[in-house]
Design a protein around this motif. Structure first.
Motif, PDB file in Angstrom:
ATOM      1  N   ILE A   1      -5.970 -20.349  20.033  1.00 58.98           N
ATOM      2  CA  ILE A   1      -6.653 -19.335  20.147  1.00 58.98           C
ATOM      3  C   ILE A   1      -5.710 -18.162  19.620  1.00 58.98           C
ATOM      4  O   ILE A   1      -5.280 -17.240  20.370  1.00 58.98           O
ATOM      5  CB  ILE A   1      -7.468 -18.992  21.530  1.00 58.98           C
ATOM      6  N   ASP A   2      -5.311 -18.295  18.326  1.00 60.94           N
ATOM      7  CA  ASP A   2      -4.177 -17.347  18.238  1.00 60.94           C
ATOM      8  C   ASP A   2      -4.328 -16.826  16.596  1.00 60.94           C
ATOM      9  O   ASP A   2      -3.243 -16.498  16.007  1.00 60.94           O
ATOM     10  CB  ASP A   2      -2.930 -18.423  18.128  1.00 60.94           C
ATOM     11  N   GLY A   3      -5.628 -16.755  16.265  1.00 60.33           N
ATOM     12  CA  GLY A   3      -5.738 -16.193  14.764  1.00 60.33           C
ATOM     13  C   GLY A   3      -4.998 -16.753  13.564  1.00 60.33           C
ATOM     14  O   GLY A   3      -4.837 -16.182  12.712  1.00 60.33           O
TER      15      GLY A   3
ATOM     16  N   SER B   1      -5.210  -9.988  36.615  1.00 60.17           N
ATOM     17  CA  SER B   1      -5.028  -9.243  35.346  1.00 60.17           C
ATOM     18  C   SER B   1      -5.320 -10.132  34.141  1.00 60.17           C
ATOM     19  O   SER B   1      -5.449 -11.358  34.210  1.00 60.17           O
ATOM     20  CB  SER B   1      -3.640  -8.755  35.437  1.00 60.17           C
ATOM     21  N   GLY B   2      -5.343  -9.545  33.107  1.00 56.43           N
ATOM     22  CA  GLY B   2      -5.023 -10.314  31.763  1.00 56.43           C
ATOM     23  C   GLY B   2      -6.315 -11.023  31.546  1.00 56.43           C
ATOM     24  O   GLY B   2      -7.504 -10.932  31.633  1.00 56.43           O
ATOM     25  N   ILE B   3      -5.937 -12.328  31.014  1.00 56.23           N
ATOM     26  CA  ILE B   3      -7.063 -13.373  30.665  1.00 56.23           C
ATOM     27  C   ILE B   3      -7.741 -13.743  32.004  1.00 56.23           C
ATOM     28  O   ILE B   3      -9.151 -13.783  31.873  1.00 56.23           O
ATOM     29  CB  ILE B   3      -6.363 -14.596  30.058  1.00 56.23           C
ATOM     30  N   GLY B   4      -6.884 -13.952  33.093  1.00 54.51           N
ATOM     31  CA  GLY B   4      -7.805 -14.386  34.237  1.00 54.51           C
ATOM     32  C   GLY B   4      -8.931 -13.205  34.822  1.00 54.51           C
ATOM     33  O   GLY B   4      -9.888 -13.762  35.125  1.00 54.51           O
ATOM     34  N   ARG B   5      -8.550 -12.041  34.736  1.00 56.48           N
ATOM     35  CA  ARG B   5      -9.414 -10.902  35.090  1.00 56.48           C
ATOM     36  C   ARG B   5     -10.622 -10.864  34.123  1.00 56.48           C
ATOM     37  O   ARG B   5     -12.009 -10.683  34.521  1.00 56.48           O
ATOM     38  CB  ARG B   5      -8.897  -9.617  35.095  1.00 56.48           C
ATOM     39  N   GLU B   6     -10.563 -11.099  32.901  1.00 60.76           N
ATOM     40  CA  GLU B   6     -11.474 -10.843  31.831  1.00 60.76           C
ATOM     41  C   GLU B   6     -12.362 -12.059  31.996  1.00 60.76           C
ATOM     42  O   GLU B   6     -13.780 -12.149  31.876  1.00 60.76           O
ATOM     43  CB  GLU B   6     -10.811 -10.983  30.287  1.00 60.76           C
TER      44      GLU B   6
ATOM     45  N   ALA C   1      -5.049 -10.703  20.037  1.00 62.01           N
ATOM     46  CA  ALA C   1      -6.230 -10.940  20.750  1.00 62.01           C
ATOM     47  C   ALA C   1      -6.664  -9.965  21.846  1.00 62.01           C
ATOM     48  O   ALA C   1      -5.745  -9.562  22.634  1.00 62.01           O
ATOM     49  CB  ALA C   1      -6.225 -12.405  21.144  1.00 62.01           C
ATOM     50  N   ASP C   2      -7.793  -9.813  22.008  1.00 63.05           N
ATOM     51  CA  ASP C   2      -8.185  -9.185  23.056  1.00 63.05           C
ATOM     52  C   ASP C   2      -8.661 -10.385  24.072  1.00 63.05           C
ATOM     53  O   ASP C   2      -9.195 -11.345  23.882  1.00 63.05           O
ATOM     54  CB  ASP C   2      -9.666  -8.243  22.835  1.00 63.05           C
ATOM     55  N   PRO C   3      -8.299  -9.996  25.470  1.00 61.55           N
ATOM     56  CA  PRO C   3      -8.615 -11.142  26.465  1.00 61.55           C
ATOM     57  C   PRO C   3      -9.856 -11.394  26.523  1.00 61.55           C
ATOM     58  O   PRO C   3     -10.001 -12.845  26.638  1.00 61.55           O
ATOM     59  CB  PRO C   3      -8.306 -10.389  27.832  1.00 61.55           C
ATOM     60  N   ILE C   4     -11.041 -10.871  26.571  1.00 58.41           N
ATOM     61  CA  ILE C   4     -12.312 -11.377  26.132  1.00 58.41           C
ATOM     62  C   ILE C   4     -12.458 -12.534  25.057  1.00 58.41           C
ATOM     63  O   ILE C   4     -13.221 -13.366  25.145  1.00 58.41           O
ATOM     64  CB  ILE C   4     -13.214 -10.125  25.986  1.00 58.41           C
ATOM     65  N   GLU C   5     -11.717 -12.383  24.093  1.00 53.30           N
ATOM     66  CA  GLU C   5     -12.007 -13.371  22.841  1.00 53.30           C
ATOM     67  C   GLU C   5     -11.222 -15.024  23.636  1.00 53.30           C
ATOM     68  O   GLU C   5     -11.709 -15.788  22.905  1.00 53.30           O
ATOM     69  CB  GLU C   5     -10.762 -12.823  21.835  1.00 53.30           C
ATOM     70  N   VAL C   6     -10.232 -14.623  24.523  1.00 51.20           N
ATOM     71  CA  VAL C   6     -10.079 -15.805  25.051  1.00 51.20           C
ATOM     72  C   VAL C   6     -10.892 -16.506  26.216  1.00 51.20           C
ATOM     73  O   VAL C   6     -11.235 -17.669  26.587  1.00 51.20           O
ATOM     74  CB  VAL C   6      -8.735 -15.812  25.759  1.00 51.20           C
ATOM     75  N   ALA C   7     -11.427 -15.228  27.045  1.00 51.86           N
ATOM     76  CA  ALA C   7     -12.379 -15.819  28.010  1.00 51.86           C
ATOM     77  C   ALA C   7     -13.619 -16.174  27.524  1.00 51.86           C
ATOM     78  O   ALA C   7     -14.270 -17.303  28.051  1.00 51.86           O
ATOM     79  CB  ALA C   7     -12.743 -14.509  28.831  1.00 51.86           C
TER      80      ALA C   7
END
Length: 243
Positions: free
Chosen positions: A237-239, A15-20, A210-216
């Protein structure tokens, strides 16, 4: 499998960052070892990934247990022959509470998954990468790993620890051709953060999560050749939240 294809382990891939990250890296033709404690979520991610990348497997594991960490490391080696990148991402939150009200069992669980789990992943993956004399690791810390986090003291402690492990590993294993960096996301729109209420102002200058893709996207850069001189970095990655 193409021998030039990068082999990537991702913990917390369900889920989340890992899935993205898994979805993005599948599209970039990475061979993937997806790891999660939740069998259903992990298998769901695998199904999504398989639409883009057939070289992918799922391993159910509790990252806080040595035998489970060995299991996913061994699976990567047995299936793909090597480990080129490791996204050390699995983590949990705890219900908000003042430190004086935080129960010991909850604190132990957060430290066990977030900090011990990150340590065990490093311990066993670094040994493999040291033999290869190559590899790159991205540890998921948090904005709470570089500043205090009211009502999430155990979480903040665990993520400060991840930052410390990252900097130490980068120094120790850089001479072996291994890069180790940490990312520090702020608020991210994931299932894990749904229960945490926050105002736009609390989310930093950009006034949003953030959208998880922005972290991915940052993870994908850090494991790429374009980041070949990035080592020991702690990347927010925190705006602008912690600026």
């Amino acid at each position: 499998m193409n021998m030039e294809q990068q082999v990537v382990i991702i913990t917390g891939a369900g889920s989340g960052i890992g899935r993205e990250a898994a979805k993005l890296l599948a599209k970039k033709d990475k061979a993937l070892v997806l790891v999660d404690f939740d069998e259903k979520n992990g298998q769901d991610t695998l199904s999504v990934v398989k639409k883009h990348q057939q070289h992918a497997i799922f391993v159910q594991a509790d990252v806080a247990k040595s035998q489970d960490v060995k299991k996913y490391v061994d699976a990567a080696k047995e299936t793909f022959g090597r480990i080129d990148a490791f996204i050390n991402n699995a983590g949990v939150l705890s219900p908000p509470a003042l430190l004086g009200d935080l129960d010991e069992e909850t604190f132990d669980r957060v430290i066990s998954v977030n900090l011990k789990g990150a340590f065990l992943g490093l311990k066993y993956v670094l040994k493999e990468m040291e033999q290869q004399q190559s590899g790159v690791i991205v540890n998921t810390a948090s904005a709470a790993g570089i500043q205090g986090q009211p009502y999430l003291g155990g979480y903040a402690a665990s993520k400060h620890g991840v930052v410390g492990l990252t900097k130490t590993a980068a120094i120790e294993y850089g001479p072996s051709g291994i890069r180790v960096n940490a990312i520090c996301p702020g608020g991210v729109m994931t299932n894990m953060t749904k229960g945490l209420a926050s105002s736009p102002e609390e989310n930093g200058p950009l006034r949003r999560l953030a959208d998880p893709i922005e972290v991915a996207n940052v993870i994908a850069f850090l494991i790429s050749p374009e980041a070949s001189y990035v080592n020991g970095a702690v990347i927010t990655i925190d705006g602008g939240l912690t600026s």
